[in-house]
Design an enzyme around this catalytic site. Structure first.
Site, short mmCIF file in Angstrom:
data_model
loop_
_atom_site.label_atom_id
_atom_site.label_comp_id
_atom_site.label_asym_id
_atom_site.label_seq_id
_atom_site.Cartn_x
_atom_site.Cartn_y
_atom_site.Cartn_z
N MET A 1 -19.62 -4.88 25.80
CA MET A 1 -18.22 -5.09 26.54
C MET A 1 -17.28 -4.36 25.87
O MET A 1 -17.22 -4.50 24.92
CB MET A 1 -18.10 -6.77 26.74
N ARG B 1 -6.95 8.39 34.10
CA ARG B 1 -7.59 7.06 34.39
C ARG B 1 -6.92 5.74 34.25
O ARG B 1 -5.84 5.62 33.83
CB ARG B 1 -8.97 7.03 33.53
N ASP B 2 -7.56 4.60 34.41
CA ASP B 2 -7.31 3.38 34.35
C ASP B 2 -5.92 2.95 35.14
O ASP B 2 -5.02 2.49 34.54
CB ASP B 2 -6.75 3.27 32.74
N ASP C 1 -13.21 -2.83 27.66
CA ASP C 1 -11.81 -3.43 28.08
C ASP C 1 -11.65 -4.54 29.14
O ASP C 1 -12.56 -4.65 30.10
CB ASP C 1 -11.19 -2.27 28.70
C1 FRU Z 1 -10.35 2.43 26.90
C2 FRU Z 1 -11.33 3.41 27.72
C3 FRU Z 1 -10.67 3.59 29.01
C4 FRU Z 1 -11.72 3.68 29.93
C5 FRU Z 1 -12.70 2.87 29.56
C6 FRU Z 1 -14.26 3.40 29.53
O1 FRU Z 1 -11.32 1.73 26.04
O2 FRU Z 1 -11.65 4.31 26.98
O3 FRU Z 1 -9.72 4.47 28.99
O4 FRU Z 1 -11.57 3.55 31.31
O5 FRU Z 1 -12.57 2.49 28.16
O6 FRU Z 1 -15.17 2.47 29.16
#
Ligand code: FRU
Length: 585
Positions: free
Chosen positions: A143, A272-273, A145
């Protein structure tokens, strides 16, 4: 020699079967690949009902693949498989109708059969010595984020970055848990998978991080990044943004659409994100994305009137040069929210190493004003959000009039010892606020107090804990200059918190001194510390200074010793495990 002959001769073990008391709309999901044996049966895995085959896997690839069966009949099922021909990394079953309340029953496959882990048996798994008892961790697998955090009705939802196929980062999925209080969790089925089988492509990527949009009328959608099949971890990939409309119970996606494939001006491969909200002043939806602009970590702002077609609005924030110079590749997991009339921007700068302390991947907050798509910070200085650094990818969400947050309790420095069934833990849920200096404050959500199980007595600053494996809470007030807290584990390994030179310092047994975990300058006025199976999470000065570390070397405690130069007051409590059965909400 054919398979049957080999079975009869005893050179190949026969199939194993397991009965599942299934009901209507029962689902069985497994992640599996070809097993160790060369022999191949006509079916390596099948599900039968009253002797009739209702589902079968004829052939398995050498990489993990997801298989899902839904039982549209009623009555028990028989699962039959050849242990030497199939390797199952992750499996569970559930009744679609009540999985939101009852969760999944995990299925652990072995050569001898299946061990079922329904909710009533989860406490056994969570009694493992290295499992935090106050925090969420996955039953199995990797696991990272927290994603899609939201409260819908009386239920909190936690989605999270998940790899079902091992205890390392890999093809990213979203898994899901829910809770009525953020301490007692119910495990749900995996919610999102990569759009293609990345293992088959020899690639990484998949369903990366994202957030939930909860509208005033209760409608929920999720936004996330899909990293398309990538052949390099750090460059040369494509990241696109997608919107998911979930079922009413948030258990499964019912629509999943590409909504943005733009890279943004001057941005590199990292975009992203997404964090999305409705901007009531401007009457538009807004999205922030972590990115880089001409090499500087940056946060991009996009806008939409219909939630699906997005256009670039502005570079909301660009990090000072020192981050790029210190190795930062981009901003990750941006969060942007209003708190008491002010706007707070939070992000991590991945790849960054701070020259003075050698700490890396820190996360920061900047407070300012936001109007007409422009963010104006009150000052240039960034607030370091957690000086222990095992607090990353923080995501906040609205809970009535409160704003809460969770973060991933990890920073790539130390790995879980091999042999563990899982990797990754969440921080304590934190309540966000702003202090008089407009700094972001974070304090533990007070629900943990219901788990207090008795006070620990101190004599001259010392308390014997007799190998306490359960969590401990420590509260310190008074004159805390020169403070030292030493928690000693049964192996003699120690976790140390100390105030010196006007800063807080933390040390875990794994530290070799190359990285210095110390806070910004402070005058220490109050401190609350939680010890939980090797996790230490501390909150100082009303939550303006926080520190989180994860040790795998000191996970139980025999003794607590506290001292300071002036008079101080210490109180401590033992806490029950939030995962202990009788207590489950
Ligand atoms: C942060 C990250 C995010 C990405 C995700 C991939 O920990 O690198 O930027 O979306 O983890 O698992």
């Amino acid at each position: 020699m054919d398979v049957l002959e080999a079975e009869v001769r005893g050179t190949r073990p026969g199939p194993v079967s397991h009965r599942i008391d299934a009901g209507r709309r029962w689902c069985v999901e497994i992640w599996a690949r070809a097993g160790r044996s060369e022999a191949r049966s006509r079916t390596v895995f099948e599900i039968t009902q009253s002797g009739r085959r209702v589902y079968a896997i004829a052939q398995l690839p050498p990489y993990f693949e997801h298989f899902a069966f839904t039982h549209f009949g009623d009555g028990p099922l028989e699962v039959v498989w050849h242990p030497s021909e199939i390797e199952v990394s992750f499996a569970y079953c559930y009744a679609r109708e009540d999985v939101a309340a009852q969760g999944v029953t995990f299925l652990d496959f072995s050569d001898a059969g299946i061990t079922e882990w329904p909710m009533a048996r989860w406490p056994e798994r969570y009694a493992e010595e290295v499992r935090p008892a106050l925090r969420y961790s996955p039953f199995r697998g990797w696991m990272n984020d927290p994603n899609g955090l939201c409260r819908v009705g009386d239920t909190y939802h936690l989605f999270y970055q998940f790899n079902p196929n091992g205890t390392d980062w890999g093809p990213m999925h979203w898994s899901h848990a829910s809770s009525c209080d953020l301490f007692h969790w119910t495990h749900h089925p995996v919610f999102l998978e990569p759009q293609q089988n990345l293992a088959a492509l020899g690639a990484t990527g998949g369903a990366f991080s994202g957030s939930a949009l909860v509208e005033d009328n209760g409608e929920v959608s999720f936004y996330y990044t899909e990293r398309l099949p990538a052949y390099d971890l750090f460059k040369g990939y494509k990241e696109v943004q997608r919107r998911v409309v979930p079922s009413n119970d948030l258990i499964e996606p019912i629509a999943n659409r590409l909504v943005l494939s733009d890279g943004g001006p001057g941005s590199g491969d990292d975009v992203r994100d997404p964090k999305v909200w409705f901007d009531a002043d401007a009457q538009v939806y807004r999205m922030v994305l972590g990115a880089s602009v001409d090499g500087d970590p940056a946060i991009l702002l996009y806008s939409s009137s219909d939630r699906e077609s997005w256009s670039f609005t502005s570079v909301l924030y660009r990090a000072p040069k020192r981050f790029r110079e210190g190795g930062a590749r981009c901003a990750e997991c941006p969060d942007f929210f209003e708190l008491d009339g002010h706007w707070v921007l939070v992000a991590g700068f991945v790849g960054y190493t701070e020259a003075e302390t050698q700490r890396h991947n820190l996360i920061y907050a900047v407070t300012g004003s936001f109007a007409d798509g422009a963010f104006v910070p009150y000052c240039d200085a960034l607030q370091e959000l957690d000086f222990g650094t095992d607090f990353y990818a923080m995501q906040s969400f609205r809970d009535g009039s409160r704003r809460l947050a969770l973060a991933w309790l990890f920073n790539w420095e130390f790995r879980k010892p091999s042999g563990s069934t899982y990797s990754g833990e969440m921080s304590l849920p934190r309540v966000l606020g702003l202090n008089a200096e407009r700094q972001l404050t974070m304090v533990p959500e007070p629900g943990y107090r219901r788990l207090r199980a008795g006070e620990i007595a101190f004599e001259h600053g010392e308390a014997g804990l007799e190998g306490a494996t359960g969590p401990i809470e420590l509260e310190l007030t008074g004159s805390l200059a020169g403070l030292s807290i030493v928690a000693t584990g049964s192996t003699g390994a120690q976790i140390v918190v100390a105030e010196s030179d006007g800063r807080l310092h933390m040390r875990v047994p794994e530290d070799d001194g190359n990285i210095v975990y110390r806070s910004a300058a402070l005058e220490l006025s109050d401190l609350r510390v939680f010890l939980d199976a090797g996790v230490i999470e501390l909150f100082a000065n009303g939550g303006a200074v926080c520190g989180t570390r994860r040790s795998y070397a000191a996970t139980d405690f025999m003794r607590l010793a506290i001292s300071a130069t002036g008079p101080f007051h210490a109180r401590a409590w033992r806490l029950r495990s939030a995962w202990a059965g009788s207590d489950a909400a």
